[in-house]
Design an enzyme around this catalytic site. Structure first.
Site, PDB file in Angstrom:
ATOM      1  N   HIS A   1       0.802  -1.219   0.000  1.00 30.11           N
ATOM      2  CA  HIS A   1       0.000   0.000   0.000  1.00 30.11           C
ATOM      3  C   HIS A   1       0.837   1.272   0.000  1.00 30.11           C
ATOM      4  O   HIS A   1       0.300   2.369  -0.182  1.00 30.11           O
ATOM      5  CB  HIS A   1      -0.969   0.006   1.186  1.00 30.11           C
TER       6      HIS A   1
ATOM      7  N   ASP B   1      -3.297   3.403   7.954  1.00 32.65           N
ATOM      8  CA  ASP B   1      -2.103   3.820   7.196  1.00 32.65           C
ATOM      9  C   ASP B   1      -1.776   5.286   7.441  1.00 32.65           C
ATOM     10  O   ASP B   1      -1.401   6.019   6.531  1.00 32.65           O
ATOM     11  CB  ASP B   1      -2.281   3.531   5.709  1.00 32.65           C
TER      12      ASP B   1
ATOM     13  N   ASP C   1      -7.426  -1.791  -0.269  1.00 34.13           N
ATOM     14  CA  ASP C   1      -6.496  -2.793   0.236  1.00 34.13           C
ATOM     15  C   ASP C   1      -7.296  -4.080   0.419  1.00 34.13           C
ATOM     16  O   ASP C   1      -8.321  -4.082   1.096  1.00 34.13           O
ATOM     17  CB  ASP C   1      -5.909  -2.310   1.566  1.00 34.13           C
TER      18      ASP C   1
ATOM     19  N   GLU D   1      -1.959  -4.940  -2.141  1.00 35.59           N
ATOM     20  CA  GLU D   1      -1.627  -5.928  -1.108  1.00 35.59           C
ATOM     21  C   GLU D   1      -2.046  -7.352  -1.447  1.00 35.59           C
ATOM     22  O   GLU D   1      -2.208  -8.183  -0.550  1.00 35.59           O
ATOM     23  CB  GLU D   1      -2.197  -5.509   0.260  1.00 35.59           C
TER      24      GLU D   1
END
Length: 299
Positions: free
Chosen positions: A99, A126, A226, A271
């Site tokens: 990511h 994140d 993701d 991912e």
């Protein structure tokens, strides 16, 4: 949505230390992404893969960030390519890779919008920086970097910062947040639908509220999906699985509703790790969700 899509592969696993996610773009292509979109009467251009340097040092004496120079270089290349794709009036569809590639995606995309919106479909926020990250893995930092928070090599990528405003972000599916991320979410006023809200409200309400929240104040919306946002039972081939995630069918519904809204102007799916997968199941899930995002219907 535009009827021309440009696919950009980013075979990068440098944002973390678990190998294999660099094969994600190949796995997604093998699962039939080009054919799936072409069957929807979409013109598909496969731009190939961004070159990823293997000449890197895991440790940097000035920071705890892993592979900082290599990640920044790859992100710059990706930003340039995404920028070029948008200039041709094509929809950039980026295939990861970990990511951390979102740093480059958003750098290349945001320069074309005054108020870019971001939907972050992920188990994680994140939103870490070097100071808050428990690991130093940059794949846990792309949203923070895009907000202008973190190491200058990441925040100032492509010559400007920030790439996105906190009020233009919606995180969906969060269920694993570090303490520093929780504090940042509160400080910045970032809208988050944790799995508690997804369970309580239902995916239809979550997406409808997200669309309403972003529609009037943004001039484009980037979807950063993701695969670990989904439950590991549905998407086992990811590096950081977290149980209790969004279901396969809920994710299809989310993509269908976003397609109907007409808001999404760029997207990335990240991912996918074939080494950890079961018969390419996670890549197939990614391709199926792309189908729904681009207008595939059951009837």
């Amino acid at each position: 949505m535009k009827k021309k899509v440009s696919i950009i592969g980013v075979p990068m696993d440098l944002g973390q230390l678990r190998r294999g996610v660099d094969m994600g773009p190949s796995a997604i292509r093998y699962a039939g992404v080009c054919e799936r979109l072409q069957n929807l009467s979409i013109e598909v251009e496969d731009c190939g893969d961004i070159e990823i340097s293997r000449n890197y040092s895991v440790e940097d004496e000035n920071t705890n960030l892993k592979n900082l120079k290599a990640v920044a270089e790859a992100s710059e290349r990706l930003a340039q390519k995404v920028d070029q794709v948008i200039e041709t009036d094509s929809f950039p569809l980026v295939l990861g890779g970990d990511h951390s590639i979102a740093i480059g995606s958003l750098a290349g995309i945001s320069k074309h919008y005054k108020n870019l919106g971001v939907i972050w479909y992920d188990a994680h926020g994140d939103l870490n920086t070097a100071e808050t990250s428990p690991s130093g893995n940059i794949h846990g930092m792309p949203l923070a970097a895009s907000l202008g928070l973190g190491h200058k090599d990441l925040t100032s990528l492509y010559g400007y910062a920030p790439k996105v405003k906190p009020e233009n972000i919606v995180i969906i599916g969060a269920r694993s947040l570090d303490e520093g991320e929780k504090e940042l979410i509160k400080e910045q006023g970032i809208k988050v639908y944790t799995m508690h809200e997804v369970d309580r409200l239902g995916m239809t309400t979550v997406i409808e509220e997200t669309i309403a929240y972003l529609k009037e104040k943004t001039d484009g919306v980037h979807l950063s999906l993701d695969l670990d946002g989904l439950d590991p039972n549905d998407a086992p081939g990811v590096g950081t699985p977290v149980i209790g995630g969004i279901s396969y069918r809920e994710s299809h519904l989310a993509m269908e509703l976003l397609e109907e809204s007409g808001l999404i102007t760029s997207a990335e799916f990240v991912e996918v790790n074939p080494i950890l997968d079961e018969k390419n199941k996670t890549a197939a899930v990614a391709v199926a969700l792309m189908g729904s995002l681009f207008g595939e219907k059951l009837l």
